[in-house]
Design an enzyme around this catalytic site. Structure first.
Site, mmCIF file in Angstrom:
data_model
loop_
_atom_site.group_PDB
_atom_site.id
_atom_site.type_symbol
_atom_site.label_atom_id
_atom_site.label_comp_id
_atom_site.label_asym_id
_atom_site.label_seq_id
_atom_site.Cartn_x
_atom_site.Cartn_y
_atom_site.Cartn_z
ATOM 1 N N GLY A 85 42.329 18.756 5.002
ATOM 2 C CA GLY A 85 43.556 18.805 6.120
ATOM 3 C C GLY A 85 44.668 18.048 5.605
ATOM 4 O O GLY A 85 45.823 18.494 5.907
ATOM 5 N N ARG A 86 44.542 17.013 4.785
ATOM 6 C CA ARG A 86 45.486 16.300 4.151
ATOM 7 C C ARG A 86 46.487 16.718 3.049
ATOM 8 O O ARG A 86 47.165 16.331 2.527
ATOM 9 C CB ARG A 86 45.306 14.625 3.829
ATOM 10 C CG ARG A 86 43.968 14.625 2.992
ATOM 11 C CD ARG A 86 43.663 13.147 3.054
ATOM 12 N NE ARG A 86 42.178 13.185 2.052
ATOM 13 C CZ ARG A 86 40.993 13.433 2.841
ATOM 14 N NH1 ARG A 86 40.965 13.728 3.985
ATOM 15 N NH2 ARG A 86 39.957 13.303 2.062
ATOM 16 N N LYS B 70 42.160 22.567 11.815
ATOM 17 C CA LYS B 70 41.351 23.158 11.095
ATOM 18 C C LYS B 70 40.076 23.366 11.758
ATOM 19 O O LYS B 70 39.449 24.394 11.419
ATOM 20 C CB LYS B 70 41.137 22.136 9.581
ATOM 21 C CG LYS B 70 40.134 22.684 8.778
ATOM 22 C CD LYS B 70 40.219 21.721 7.339
ATOM 23 C CE LYS B 70 39.153 22.450 6.496
ATOM 24 N NZ LYS B 70 39.042 21.664 5.186
ATOM 25 N N HIS C 138 66.793 -4.822 5.160
ATOM 26 C CA HIS C 138 67.185 -5.778 6.284
ATOM 27 C C HIS C 138 65.972 -5.959 7.367
ATOM 28 O O HIS C 138 66.039 -6.022 8.405
ATOM 29 C CB HIS C 138 68.162 -4.780 7.087
ATOM 30 C CG HIS C 138 69.432 -4.573 6.494
ATOM 31 N ND1 HIS C 138 70.573 -5.538 6.049
ATOM 32 C CD2 HIS C 138 69.572 -3.394 5.621
ATOM 33 C CE1 HIS C 138 71.327 -4.937 5.256
ATOM 34 N NE2 HIS C 138 70.870 -3.621 4.961
ATOM 35 N N GLU D 219 43.301 8.291 3.312
ATOM 36 C CA GLU D 219 42.041 8.934 3.763
ATOM 37 C C GLU D 219 41.390 9.598 2.594
ATOM 38 O O GLU D 219 40.087 10.171 2.651
ATOM 39 C CB GLU D 219 42.641 9.858 4.858
ATOM 40 C CG GLU D 219 41.250 10.432 5.601
ATOM 41 C CD GLU D 219 41.733 11.502 6.825
ATOM 42 O OE1 GLU D 219 41.857 12.837 6.480
ATOM 43 O OE2 GLU D 219 41.816 11.102 7.992
ATOM 44 N N GLU E 50 42.154 15.373 20.615
ATOM 45 C CA GLU E 50 43.756 15.368 20.886
ATOM 46 C C GLU E 50 44.306 16.658 20.924
ATOM 47 O O GLU E 50 45.150 16.763 21.878
ATOM 48 C CB GLU E 50 44.364 14.246 19.858
ATOM 49 C CG GLU E 50 43.801 12.843 19.725
ATOM 50 C CD GLU E 50 42.706 12.657 18.705
ATOM 51 O OE1 GLU E 50 42.089 13.532 18.272
ATOM 52 O OE2 GLU E 50 42.801 11.455 18.043
#
Ligand SMILES: O=P(O)(O)OC[C@H]1O[C@](O)(CO)[C@@H](O)[C@@H]1O
Length: 548
Positions: free
Chosen positions: A266-267, A206, A382, A352, A212
């Site tokens: 963004g989310r 965005k 499990h 967030e 990163e």
């Protein structure tokens, strides 16, 4: 009665009901009301929400509705849909609903219609995807694009990863891969086995500044240049961003840049051009079905009365467990392997958005969103279900399950076992097993009276542990869209009840600032002397290990 008096009465009622719930439990509610499932479930957009296996009874529910009224949940919902700048710290509208709307819905961001530009981008995505999928758009050497690598992180990764996996049965385009971590292993392992000439990179960011993503994008660029030359970059990259000037500087052609807007968090962006890898995988028609499922929930959220409104009901259940019953976490357990990344997606969407300590008024809030976690069933049985059934912490579970599988009748037993286990887990959490039942079971298994007495306490299940179940027919594009939108709006409802802004994320900043300062320290170009003793000690240890 004044508003304050009403709020105080609601609070007292809810506190009383919470105390009673600890005593009465959930089992008793079923014994007292044979129609409890009907009374405490609701359906919309192909989703059935069963919240009967919670300690919420009619009195509690009425008090929760009163709380929602006092928090003006519906009015604030209407403000969001009206494009008001409800994200008050960034002074932005919140209009991800416009991304899946029909033109007639007429959404406006702060008064300006947005439908035309949304449709333009959606059509440009469809045009580009169709041409990549049918070979009209190829690599620089004329080769069909067989692999798409999406480079992004957070909301520019988690949604596309989750949705692409969830809709695996609908893939009929290029293979999709996702790189997010700045750890070189992520890009290196992904590129292993890929051919530069048949690979298309999508740089999804965005802001187009996330370190990163920009680091991975530059290395991917070098991978293409070293194999195919500088001129090939244009044919092997596309970009998704709101920062069109920064994208241009990277050297991506304008007809391969897909924009979105500041009023898309963004989310909350899977519906935007961030969903491009998903569209490349499943095609424009299935992507539009995905959008339509979310729109159906939007229309429902806007109009359904509270007692039938799935986002409001799920939000109130979440608030009840977090704020009134004081459960610090909630677990999302999809009994649907293709939703295995849904818990991770919801971690960003929920934590967030609602992991905040300060309210809309700038003052500290007493409580806010829970820790969200989860893994698919039956695997969880499990791994961590021991604690869920017998631990000292109560963890509300949200089961998600589809009645029908995509796999044919030859694998019918798989779905039967999946469904039986999902139902069994929520029943076991609610009913438990008493000491007498445990003792009797041991005796019937041939244990001596002494052994039965000794072992029985370890085999007791308290029961009265809450869960909700969301049931759908089959995990298809429309259903997935509805499911995600349900959770988006659930987060919104809880944020209004906590009194917080769900749409900013200042909490991610400090770490980023400190990381930038530490880069020259890690490389040894700057001293660590002014850092705290721990950081200093760790830097020294890293440097000695790196030089070994
Ligand atoms: O899409 P961008 O701008 O690279 O941001 C990636 C992610 O980083 C954050 O800003 C912080 O985690 C998220 O909100 C966002 O989804």
């Amino acid at each position: 009665m004044t508003t304050q008096q009403q709020a105080s009465e609601t609070k007292t009622t809810l506190e009383t009901r919470a105390a009673a719930a600890q005593e009465v439990g959930i089992k008793r509610l079923f014994a007292n009301d044979p129609a409890r499932f009907t009374d405490f479930s609701a359906s919309a957009a192909g989703l059935l929400l069963d919240y009967s296996k919670t300690a919420i009874d009619a009195t509690t529910r009425a008090a929760l509705f009163a709380l929602a009224e006092e928090a003006e949940v519906e009015a604030k919902r209407d403000s969001m849909f009206a494009g008001k700048r409800i994200n008050i710290t960034e002074n932005r509208s919140v209009l991800h609903v416009a991304l899946r709307a029909e033109p007639a819905d007429g959404y406006r961001a702060d008064g300006d219609p947005v439908s035309a530009e949304v449709m333009d981008v959606l059509n440009a995505m469809a045009n580009f995807s169709t041409k990549v999928r049918n070979g009209e758009i190829t690599g620089s050497g004329g080769d069909l694009i067989t692999d798409v690598v999406n480079i992004g992180i957070g909301g520019s990764d988690l949604g596309p990863v989750m949705a692409t996996l969830a809709l695996a049965p609908y893939h009929d385009g290029p293979r999709t891969h996702f790189v997010s971590n700045v750890d070189g292993a992520h890009l290196a392992d992904t590129l292993k086995g890929l051919e530069p000439k048949t690979t298309l990179f999508i740089i999804a960011s965005k802001t187009f500044t996330t370190i990163e993503t920009m680091t991975n994008a530059e290395t991917a660029r070098q991978w293409i240049v070293s194999a195919l030359g500088e001129a090939a970059v244009g044919d092997h990259f596309a970009a998704v961003s709101t920062a069109l000037d920064k994208v241009d500087a990277f050297g991506i052609a304008s007809d391969r840049i897909f924009g979105f807007w500041e009023w898309v968090g963004g989310r909350y962006s899977i519906w935007s051009a961030i969903g491009l890898p998903l569209m490349l995988a499943i095609g424009p028609d299935n992507f539009r079905a995905f959008l339509s499922g979310a729109r159906e929930i939007d229309q429902h959220f806007k109009s359904a009365p509270m007692d039938q409104n799935l986002p409001i009901l799920l939000g109130l259940v979440g608030y009840w467990h977090r704020a009134m019953m004081d459960y610090p976490t909630r677990a999302i357990i999809p009994y649907d392997q293709r939703l295995s990344r849904f818990p991770a997606y919801l971690q960003q969407l929920d934590m967030e958005s609602n992991g905040k300590g300060v309210g809309l008024d700038g003052k500290l809030v007493p409580i806010s969103g829970p820790v969200v976690w989860g893994e698919p069933g039956t695997n969880g049985q499990h791994a961590f279900f021991q604690l869920i059934h017998q631990g000292t912490e109560i963890i509300p579970i949200e089961f998600l399950v589809g009645a029908r599988a995509h796999e044919g009748s030859g694998m019918a037993m798989h779905q039967t076992l999946l469904l039986a286990n999902c139902l069994a887990q929520s029943e076991a959490l609610m009913k438990g097993r008493s000491l007498d039942e445990a003792r009797q079971q041991l005796l019937e298994a041939g244990k001596s009276a002494d052994d039965a007495e000794r072992i029985a306490p370890h085999r007791v299940f308290s029961g009265n542990r809450p869960s909700v179940t969301i049931l759908y027919a089959k995990l298809d594009p429309k259903t997935l869209g509805a499911l995600i939108a349900l959770y988006e709006h659930r987060v919104f409802v809880e944020a209004q009840l906590f009194g917080i802004n769900a749409f900013d994320q200042w909490g991610v900043e400090l770490g980023k600032e400190l990381a930038n300062n530490l880069v020259p320290v890690v490389t040894g170009e700057a001293s660590a002397d002014d850092r705290d003793a721990s950081t200093k000690g760790l830097v020294a240890a890293i440097q000695s290990l790196r030089s070994a």
